[in-house]
Design a protein around this motif. Structure first.
Motif, PDB file in Angstrom:
ATOM      1  N   ASP A 106       0.790  -1.234  -0.150  1.00 25.67           N
ATOM      2  CA  ASP A 106       0.088  -0.250  -0.102  1.00 25.67           C
ATOM      3  C   ASP A 106       0.999   1.279  -0.019  1.00 25.67           C
ATOM      4  O   ASP A 106       0.269   2.431  -0.705  1.00 25.67           O
ATOM      5  CB  ASP A 106      -0.932  -0.078   1.266  1.00 25.67           C
TER       6      ASP A 106
ATOM      7  N   LEU B 245       0.857   4.325  -2.782  1.00 24.22           N
ATOM      8  CA  LEU B 245       0.552   5.631  -2.317  1.00 24.22           C
ATOM      9  C   LEU B 245       1.837   6.445  -2.756  1.00 24.22           C
ATOM     10  O   LEU B 245       1.379   7.650  -3.132  1.00 24.22           O
ATOM     11  CB  LEU B 245       0.534   5.483  -0.653  1.00 24.22           C
TER      12      LEU B 245
ATOM     13  N   LEU C 160      -6.761   5.572  -2.061  1.00 18.24           N
ATOM     14  CA  LEU C 160      -6.451   4.279  -1.796  1.00 18.24           C
ATOM     15  C   LEU C 160      -6.932   3.915  -0.294  1.00 18.24           C
ATOM     16  O   LEU C 160      -6.799   2.673  -0.336  1.00 18.24           O
ATOM     17  CB  LEU C 160      -4.911   4.270  -2.011  1.00 18.24           C
ATOM     18  N   GLU C 161      -7.069   4.615   0.588  1.00 15.87           N
ATOM     19  CA  GLU C 161      -7.274   4.166   1.995  1.00 15.87           C
ATOM     20  C   GLU C 161      -8.682   4.501   2.044  1.00 15.87           C
ATOM     21  O   GLU C 161      -9.285   3.890   3.248  1.00 15.87           O
ATOM     22  CB  GLU C 161      -6.213   4.866   2.951  1.00 15.87           C
TER      23      GLU C 161
ATOM     24  N   THR D 196      -7.755  -2.449   1.697  1.00 13.95           N
ATOM     25  CA  THR D 196      -6.992  -1.581   0.642  1.00 13.95           C
ATOM     26  C   THR D 196      -6.571  -2.681  -0.421  1.00 13.95           C
ATOM     27  O   THR D 196      -6.795  -4.047  -0.218  1.00 13.95           O
ATOM     28  CB  THR D 196      -5.782  -1.168   1.245  1.00 13.95           C
TER      29      THR D 196
ATOM     30  N   GLY E 180      -3.209  -3.877  -0.737  1.00 12.11           N
ATOM     31  CA  GLY E 180      -2.493  -4.655   0.084  1.00 12.11           C
ATOM     32  C   GLY E 180      -3.331  -5.727   0.952  1.00 12.11           C
ATOM     33  O   GLY E 180      -3.116  -6.785   0.918  1.00 12.11           O
ATOM     34  N   LYS E 181      -4.203  -4.960   1.772  1.00 13.43           N
ATOM     35  CA  LYS E 181      -5.031  -6.016   2.445  1.00 13.43           C
ATOM     36  C   LYS E 181      -5.922  -7.152   1.801  1.00 13.43           C
ATOM     37  O   LYS E 181      -5.950  -8.243   2.196  1.00 13.43           O
ATOM     38  CB  LYS E 181      -6.156  -5.083   3.395  1.00 13.43           C
TER      39      LYS E 181
END
Length: 253
Positions: A20, A24, A120-121, A133, A135-136
């Protein structure tokens, strides 16, 4: 699926954070380039450099000297450099362009990071659901409220804007910039250190391994595959009532 808290492992969280963070930085850099072009940052920066070059040529000095290099100059050379600095600081064009460069730098940095964080968040987790996100999503992590209920837009907004953007990014970054510009003394490092220590203390002492953004939003990162997440408080209460009913039936036997 389990009702009890199934925290995401620190390895998964670290891996998701790294991905992430890369996304970002890439997005913020792209947005920063666009904002820089729109605001004409390069024009002011070039004009600033030209004014400096003009005084360097006029006085036969160089402004790009370290303190040790300045100390090695003769008394006459030091006086010439000091005089050049004094005249440059009085130049209205230099002052104007310098202020514009500083103000635009802050605007570009804050705007690009804000857009990147919101995209993104906040927006992406709303689209993916369960506060995930990119990544998550890849590493199987979800975000829910401490109560076990699905994270809502308000909590996600607080987590992103107030926690990650403001406290964990912009405050330390602005303090670092002010330190580089010589506008702040020891207060900057002390505040940055306090934020870092707070993050570590929260991570170690909290049973959810929470960070500042999770503390503010009352959220927790959990393992998506094993954690039961409820859509609403009514669904949670219904589950508890059913579980209690089943437990009573078992005890009756």
């Amino acid at each position: 699926m389990m009702y009890d808290l199934q925290k995401a492992s620190l390895l998964k969280r670290a891996s998701a954070f790294l991905l992430d963070f890369i996304l970002l930085v890439v997005l913020a850099t792209g947005v920063g380039m666009v904002v820089s072009a729109i605001t004409g940052f390069d024009t002011y920066n070039d004009a600033l450099g030209q004014r400096q070059a003009q005084y360097e040529q006029q006085y036969g000095v160089s402004f790009d000297l370290s303190q040790s290099e300045f100390a090695e100059l003769t008394e006459e050379e030091q006086k010439k450099l000091t005089d050049a600095y004094d005249e440059l600081a009085k130049d209205p064009d230099f002052i104007y362009n310098y202020n514009m460069v500083i103000n635009l730098s802050l605007t570009i940095v804050s705007t690009s990071l804000l857009v990147a964080y919101l995209a993104l968040e906040f927006v992406v987790p709303l689209l993916f659901g369960n506060g995930q996100t990119v990544g998550k999503k890849i590493f199987g992590i979800a975000v829910m409220k401490l109560s076990g209920i699905k994270v809502d837009a308000v909590s996600l907004f607080v987590r992103t804007l107030l926690g990650k953007f403001t406290f964990e990014t912009m405050i330390p970054l602005l303090l670092l910039l002010m330190m580089l510009w010589g506008a702040i003394g020891m207060v900057g490092p002390l505040v940055i250190g306090a934020i870092l220590v707070t993050e570590i203390v929260f991570m170690i002492t909290s049973h959810t391994n929470a960070m500042i953004h999770d503390k503010l939003a009352q959220t927790v990162a959990v393992d998506m595959q094993s954690q039961m997440i409820f859509a609403s408080e009514a669904e949670l209460l219904a589950y508890k009532a059913k579980a209690h009913e089943e437990m009573v039936k078992k005890q009756s036997y």
